[in-house]
Design a protein around this motif. Structure first.
Motif, PDB file in Angstrom:
ATOM      1  N   PHE A 123     -11.619 -88.220  47.984  1.00 37.56           N
ATOM      2  CA  PHE A 123     -12.939 -88.497  48.551  1.00 37.56           C
ATOM      3  C   PHE A 123     -13.871 -87.304  48.386  1.00 37.56           C
ATOM      4  O   PHE A 123     -15.071 -87.469  48.191  1.00 37.56           O
ATOM      5  CB  PHE A 123     -12.819 -88.887  50.028  1.00 37.56           C
ATOM      6  CG  PHE A 123     -12.479 -90.332  50.225  1.00 37.56           C
ATOM      7  CD1 PHE A 123     -11.170 -90.771  50.128  1.00 37.56           C
ATOM      8  CD2 PHE A 123     -13.466 -91.266  50.475  1.00 37.56           C
ATOM      9  CE1 PHE A 123     -10.845 -92.102  50.279  1.00 37.56           C
ATOM     10  CE2 PHE A 123     -13.159 -92.612  50.620  1.00 37.56           C
ATOM     11  CZ  PHE A 123     -11.844 -93.019  50.524  1.00 37.56           C
ATOM     12  N   LEU A 124     -13.303 -86.110  48.466  1.00 38.66           N
ATOM     13  CA  LEU A 124     -14.125 -84.909  48.302  1.00 38.66           C
ATOM     14  C   LEU A 124     -14.711 -84.868  46.895  1.00 38.66           C
ATOM     15  O   LEU A 124     -15.890 -84.579  46.708  1.00 38.66           O
ATOM     16  CB  LEU A 124     -13.263 -83.666  48.566  1.00 38.66           C
ATOM     17  CG  LEU A 124     -13.994 -82.348  48.716  1.00 38.66           C
ATOM     18  CD1 LEU A 124     -14.806 -82.337  50.005  1.00 38.66           C
ATOM     19  CD2 LEU A 124     -13.005 -81.184  48.732  1.00 38.66           C
ATOM     20  N   ASN A 125     -13.871 -85.189  45.906  1.00 40.58           N
ATOM     21  CA  ASN A 125     -14.346 -85.172  44.524  1.00 40.58           C
ATOM     22  C   ASN A 125     -15.346 -86.279  44.231  1.00 40.58           C
ATOM     23  O   ASN A 125     -16.095 -86.207  43.266  1.00 40.58           O
ATOM     24  CB  ASN A 125     -13.160 -85.232  43.557  1.00 40.58           C
ATOM     25  CG  ASN A 125     -12.444 -83.889  43.492  1.00 40.58           C
ATOM     26  OD1 ASN A 125     -13.080 -82.841  43.501  1.00 40.58           O
ATOM     27  ND2 ASN A 125     -11.130 -83.919  43.480  1.00 40.58           N
ATOM     28  N   MET A 126     -15.349 -87.318  45.072  1.00 39.17           N
ATOM     29  CA  MET A 126     -16.343 -88.378  44.903  1.00 39.17           C
ATOM     30  C   MET A 126     -17.575 -88.126  45.777  1.00 39.17           C
ATOM     31  O   MET A 126     -18.430 -88.990  45.899  1.00 39.17           O
ATOM     32  CB  MET A 126     -15.734 -89.734  45.273  1.00 39.17           C
ATOM     33  CG  MET A 126     -14.665 -90.194  44.305  1.00 39.17           C
ATOM     34  SD  MET A 126     -14.126 -91.887  44.676  1.00 39.17           S
ATOM     35  CE  MET A 126     -13.513 -91.707  46.332  1.00 39.17           C
ATOM     36  N   HIS A 127     -17.611 -86.971  46.429  1.00 35.05           N
ATOM     37  CA  HIS A 127     -18.696 -86.614  47.352  1.00 35.05           C
ATOM     38  C   HIS A 127     -18.841 -87.631  48.473  1.00 35.05           C
ATOM     39  O   HIS A 127     -19.932 -88.052  48.821  1.00 35.05           O
ATOM     40  CB  HIS A 127     -20.028 -86.447  46.612  1.00 35.05           C
ATOM     41  CG  HIS A 127     -19.910 -85.492  45.479  1.00 35.05           C
ATOM     42  ND1 HIS A 127     -19.863 -84.127  45.667  1.00 35.05           N
ATOM     43  CD2 HIS A 127     -19.794 -85.694  44.144  1.00 35.05           C
ATOM     44  CE1 HIS A 127     -19.718 -83.534  44.491  1.00 35.05           C
ATOM     45  NE2 HIS A 127     -19.678 -84.462  43.561  1.00 35.05           N
ATOM     46  N   VAL A 158      -0.306 -89.483  52.723  1.00 31.69           N
ATOM     47  CA  VAL A 158      -1.537 -89.927  52.081  1.00 31.69           C
ATOM     48  C   VAL A 158      -2.684 -88.950  52.328  1.00 31.69           C
ATOM     49  O   VAL A 158      -3.542 -88.746  51.481  1.00 31.69           O
ATOM     50  CB  VAL A 158      -1.902 -91.338  52.615  1.00 31.69           C
ATOM     51  CG1 VAL A 158      -3.209 -91.822  52.031  1.00 31.69           C
ATOM     52  CG2 VAL A 158      -0.784 -92.320  52.330  1.00 31.69           C
ATOM     53  N   LEU A 159      -2.685 -88.337  53.488  1.00 27.89           N
ATOM     54  CA  LEU A 159      -3.841 -87.588  53.973  1.00 27.89           C
ATOM     55  C   LEU A 159      -4.435 -86.578  52.983  1.00 27.89           C
ATOM     56  O   LEU A 159      -5.627 -86.631  52.677  1.00 27.89           O
ATOM     57  CB  LEU A 159      -3.481 -86.872  55.277  1.00 27.89           C
ATOM     58  CG  LEU A 159      -4.661 -86.209  55.954  1.00 27.89           C
ATOM     59  CD1 LEU A 159      -5.471 -87.229  56.720  1.00 27.89           C
ATOM     60  CD2 LEU A 159      -4.198 -85.088  56.867  1.00 27.89           C
ATOM     61  N   VAL A 160      -3.610 -85.688  52.465  1.00 25.74           N
ATOM     62  CA  VAL A 160      -4.144 -84.603  51.630  1.00 25.74           C
ATOM     63  C   VAL A 160      -4.726 -85.116  50.303  1.00 25.74           C
ATOM     64  O   VAL A 160      -5.893 -84.860  50.003  1.00 25.74           O
ATOM     65  CB  VAL A 160      -3.074 -83.505  51.407  1.00 25.74           C
ATOM     66  CG1 VAL A 160      -3.587 -82.438  50.463  1.00 25.74           C
ATOM     67  CG2 VAL A 160      -2.675 -82.887  52.738  1.00 25.74           C
ATOM     68  N   PRO A 161      -3.945 -85.887  49.508  1.00 23.87           N
ATOM     69  CA  PRO A 161      -4.541 -86.377  48.256  1.00 23.87           C
ATOM     70  C   PRO A 161      -5.743 -87.292  48.504  1.00 23.87           C
ATOM     71  O   PRO A 161      -6.708 -87.266  47.729  1.00 23.87           O
ATOM     72  CB  PRO A 161      -3.400 -87.144  47.591  1.00 23.87           C
ATOM     73  CG  PRO A 161      -2.405 -87.401  48.651  1.00 23.87           C
ATOM     74  CD  PRO A 161      -2.538 -86.296  49.636  1.00 23.87           C
ATOM     75  N   GLY A 204      -7.246 -78.313  44.601  1.00 18.22           N
ATOM     76  CA  GLY A 204      -8.012 -79.500  44.989  1.00 18.22           C
ATOM     77  C   GLY A 204      -9.198 -79.715  44.079  1.00 18.22           C
ATOM     78  O   GLY A 204      -9.728 -80.810  43.979  1.00 18.22           O
ATOM     79  N   PHE A 205      -9.614 -78.642  43.418  1.00 18.25           N
ATOM     80  CA  PHE A 205     -10.721 -78.741  42.460  1.00 18.25           C
ATOM     81  C   PHE A 205     -10.256 -78.154  41.137  1.00 18.25           C
ATOM     82  O   PHE A 205      -9.310 -77.383  41.088  1.00 18.25           O
ATOM     83  CB  PHE A 205     -11.931 -77.930  42.918  1.00 18.25           C
ATOM     84  CG  PHE A 205     -12.391 -78.241  44.292  1.00 18.25           C
ATOM     85  CD1 PHE A 205     -13.235 -79.312  44.529  1.00 18.25           C
ATOM     86  CD2 PHE A 205     -11.980 -77.451  45.353  1.00 18.25           C
ATOM     87  CE1 PHE A 205     -13.653 -79.597  45.804  1.00 18.25           C
ATOM     88  CE2 PHE A 205     -12.406 -77.732  46.631  1.00 18.25           C
ATOM     89  CZ  PHE A 205     -13.241 -78.808  46.861  1.00 18.25           C
ATOM     90  N   GLY A 206     -10.976 -78.485  40.105  1.00 26.57           N
ATOM     91  CA  GLY A 206     -10.811 -77.821  38.821  1.00 26.57           C
ATOM     92  C   GLY A 206      -9.432 -77.949  38.214  1.00 26.57           C
ATOM     93  O   GLY A 206      -8.769 -78.977  38.364  1.00 26.57           O
ATOM     94  N   SER A 207      -9.001 -76.860  37.561  1.00 27.17           N
ATOM     95  CA  SER A 207      -7.825 -76.938  36.715  1.00 27.17           C
ATOM     96  C   SER A 207      -6.541 -77.079  37.517  1.00 27.17           C
ATOM     97  O   SER A 207      -6.410 -76.557  38.614  1.00 27.17           O
ATOM     98  CB  SER A 207      -7.728 -75.679  35.841  1.00 27.17           C
ATOM     99  OG  SER A 207      -7.451 -74.574  36.669  1.00 27.17           O
ATOM    100  N   MET A 208      -5.602 -77.809  36.920  1.00 25.63           N
ATOM    101  CA  MET A 208      -4.285 -77.970  37.509  1.00 25.63           C
ATOM    102  C   MET A 208      -3.280 -77.307  36.581  1.00 25.63           C
ATOM    103  O   MET A 208      -3.226 -77.643  35.398  1.00 25.63           O
ATOM    104  CB  MET A 208      -3.950 -79.457  37.652  1.00 25.63           C
ATOM    105  CG  MET A 208      -4.847 -80.201  38.619  1.00 25.63           C
ATOM    106  SD  MET A 208      -4.552 -81.989  38.571  1.00 25.63           S
ATOM    107  CE  MET A 208      -3.084 -82.129  39.587  1.00 25.63           C
ATOM    108  N   ASP A 209      -2.526 -76.361  37.110  1.00 27.46           N
ATOM    109  CA  ASP A 209      -1.511 -75.711  36.281  1.00 27.46           C
ATOM    110  C   ASP A 209      -0.149 -76.298  36.592  1.00 27.46           C
ATOM    111  O   ASP A 209       0.295 -76.268  37.735  1.00 27.46           O
ATOM    112  CB  ASP A 209      -1.486 -74.197  36.558  1.00 27.46           C
ATOM    113  CG  ASP A 209      -2.842 -73.570  36.265  1.00 27.46           C
ATOM    114  OD1 ASP A 209      -3.438 -73.950  35.238  1.00 27.46           O
ATOM    115  OD2 ASP A 209      -3.298 -72.740  37.080  1.00 27.46           O
TER     116      ASP A 209
END
Lengths: 307, 286
Positions: free
Chosen positions: B136-140, B128-131, A54-59
């Motif tokens: 939104f998490l990455n956009m704070h 849709v939920l997870v992505p 969910g964060f950072g690098s994607m392998d």
């Protein structure tokens, strides 16, 4: 000539005001919708081929997420439970919503009875799933739950599962509550279908000496058959991928006994200390393929009958 | 013939009796839990464990004080209210304007737009939920109640639009022609002609939107991690899971009643239009 231009300019202003209206309301709404609910789908498909937290690098891992998915027995259990969930709900909701709808229309109960039952039967539909989940968790409680108390009272102690309903009979317990919630909605749809049958059909049948049963089978049922099909299809659509009640009541159960597809995705993707987003998305895609196939089949079967 | 009639009347009577028993038994599974939750909210913990069925000896009104203050339900209540107000207003605005355009405008791609909303209606939420969450998490943008309200409003958009557009299409053309002669803009026609005409349909959308946003569980649970921002629905499940450690059942049920009462009031007052709405809704979808 002057009149013509003024007419033209009026049309132009009208078109302009339409475009302005679209730019002010319709386009922003569409953009927001696409951003929030459509673009994640592409992200979902893309990331299902990656190992990603969910964060950072994607392998990039190719099909590995999908392969892993089919190695996990819990995932199969989730698919099986979802199917069981649908079938169980159909078995309870379809006949009961038909019976209740008929009872509140054709059976000619008193007005007071009809309106009270109508009020009560639909009540679970407006209650929050958390409220329903908490209350039913206490009803099913193995130590001092109401259900066990009731069974003891009527001398059916032998039926009581030693480890509790939600542990030993996880899916049936969930199915019962889910149907309990859903019946009212479908009953209302069927009631309005029954009420829209022309009254003179019944009057004519009365004159011909047709009994109530005969009227039921030859007038009411054919008239509401389309709506019954609607109920069948919509129970499937509303159940596949739905997990809020299953989560609150059993949260997956023991060894996946209460695991449903949506919950599987949720647990790997969100409700986890180390989320496996790519893997969860792969699960969501498989889930969507399975459920849309089932919905298509059910739709086809239900509409084939028509010809 | 006569004998048949008597037989028929008798079987009808028996049938009616059986159905009455079934109705009574089934609705008691609805009434009893609600009443039970209500009176349990006035019991002490000790009473709760002594006998879950029994009525409270003395009404423990303190349970409500506990739920409202210590368990933060006053806070949850305001959060829920915020989400409901924002998401209902937004729903009314975006649903009615888009539906207005779909029902009234004659651009070629307007039909495509309608088909788009029909199509996306069928997309299961779980895909849709997870992505969406990680976007939104990455956009704070998590832990914000307005985001939850916007997501709830957008989620219900396709189904609302389809119902609302159907309504607006059935409006009398003459009303708009008169406005055209007066040189009204689309904004004016929308606000002064269309909105008053479809008030009842908008009211229905508002009702379902109130219920949906007050009862929402999954969206809030996913997006809100900060306890202080919980809504009633999520706060309740939090209190329940917390109560496995520090058991305060009276308080839990008091919270449950607090969560239930607004909905019961709305339902009791607006049962008729709500059920009427299902008929329309069911008509459209079926």
């Amino acid at each position: 000539m002057e009149r013509k231009t003024s007419k033209l300019s009026r049309i132009l202003t009208r078109e302009r005001s339409k475009i302005l209206f679209l730019i002010t309301f319709v386009i922003p709404t569409l953009v927001a919708y696409i951003f929030c609910y459509v673009s994640p789908i592409f992200q979902s498909i893309y990331s299902s081929f990656f190992d990603w937290s969910g964060f950072g690098s994607m392998d990039f891992v190719g099909w590995e997420n999908f392969v892993d998915l089919f190695k996990d027995p819990v995932f199969f259990k989730a698919i099986k439970n979802d199917l069981f969930y649908v079938i169980g709900k159909e078995i309870l909701i379809v006949p009961l919503s038909i019976i209740f709808a008929l009872a509140l229309t054709r059976l000619r109960l008193t007005k007071a009875e009809t309106s009270i039952y109508r009020f009560l039967l639909y009540l679970p539909n407006v209650l929050a799933v958390t409220i329903i989940g908490i209350v039913w968790a206490f009803i099913y409680d193995p130590y001092n739950g109401i259900l066990n108390g009731l069974l003891k009272m009527i001398g059916l102690e032998s039926l009581i599962p030693a480890n509790g309903w939600l542990v030993e009979h996880t899916m049936p317990s969930i199915i019962f509550v889910a149907s309990w919630c859903g019946i009212g909605y479908f009953m209302i749809i069927l009631i309005s279908a029954i009420n829209s049958v022309p009254k003179d059909l019944y009057e004519a049948a009365d004159i011909d000496g047709a009994g109530q049963w005969q009227q039921l089978w030859s007038i009411t049922m054919p008239a509401i058959w389309d709506k019954v099909k609607y109920v069948v299809v919509n129970v499937v659509i509303g159940t596949l991928g739905n997990y809020s009640l299953a989560m609150i009541l059993a949260n997956g159960g023991v060894d996946g006994s209460g695991m449903v597809m949506g919950l599987y995705v949720y647990q790997y993707g969100i409700d986890s200390q180390a989320p496996r987003v790519g893997y969860a998305n792969a699960a969501a895609i498989v889930l969507m393929i399975i459920s849309s196939t089932i919905i298509l089949i059910v739709n086809k079967v239900m509409n084939k009958e028509e010809d | 013939m006569r004998k048949n009639k008597i037989k028929e009347a008798l079987s009808l009577k028996i049938g009616r009796g059986i159905i009455r028993i079934l109705l009574l038994a089934w609705t008691s599974t609805i009434v009893f839990p609600v009443i039970w939750a209500f009176y349990t909210s006035f019991k002490t913990n000790k009473e709760f464990f002594a006998n879950v069925w029994a009525l409270p000896e003395k009404l423990q009104v303190e349970n409500y004080a506990y739920a409202w203050n210590i368990a933060q339900f006053s806070n949850y209540f305001l959060n829920s209210l915020f989400v409901v107000v924002l998401s209902v207003s937004l729903t009314l605005l975006i649903t009615s304007t888009t539906s207005y355009a779909l029902a009234r405008f004659r651009f070629r791609w307007i039909k495509t737009l309608e088909r788009f909303y029909l199509l996306v209606w069928a997309i299961p939420g779980v895909l849709v939920l997870v992505p969406q969450y990680f976007m939104f998490l990455n956009m704070h943008l998590t832990d914000k109640l307005w985001v939850v309200a916007v997501l709830i409003a957008l989620h219900a958009l396709p189904s609302n639009i389809i119902m609302q557009t159907g309504f607006m299409r059935s409006m009398d053309e003459a009303l708009f022609e008169a406005a055209d002669i007066d040189g009204a803009t689309e904004f004016q026609k929308y606000y002064y002609v269309m909105v008053p005409c479809v008030k009842s349909a908008l009211f229905l959308t508002a009702l379902t939107s109130i219920l949906g946003s007050w009862n929402d569980f999954i969206t809030t649970l996913t997006y809100i991690k900060d306890e202080a921002k919980y809504t009633v629905s999520v706060g309740l499940s939090y209190l329940q899971s917390a109560s496995t450690y520090s058991v305060e059942y009276g308080g839990l049920f008091a919270g449950l009643v607090i969560a239930m009462i607004p909905i019961l009031i709305v339902y009791a007052i607006f049962q008729k239009p709500l059920q009427e709405g299902i008929r329309i809704d069911g008509g459209v979808k079926g």
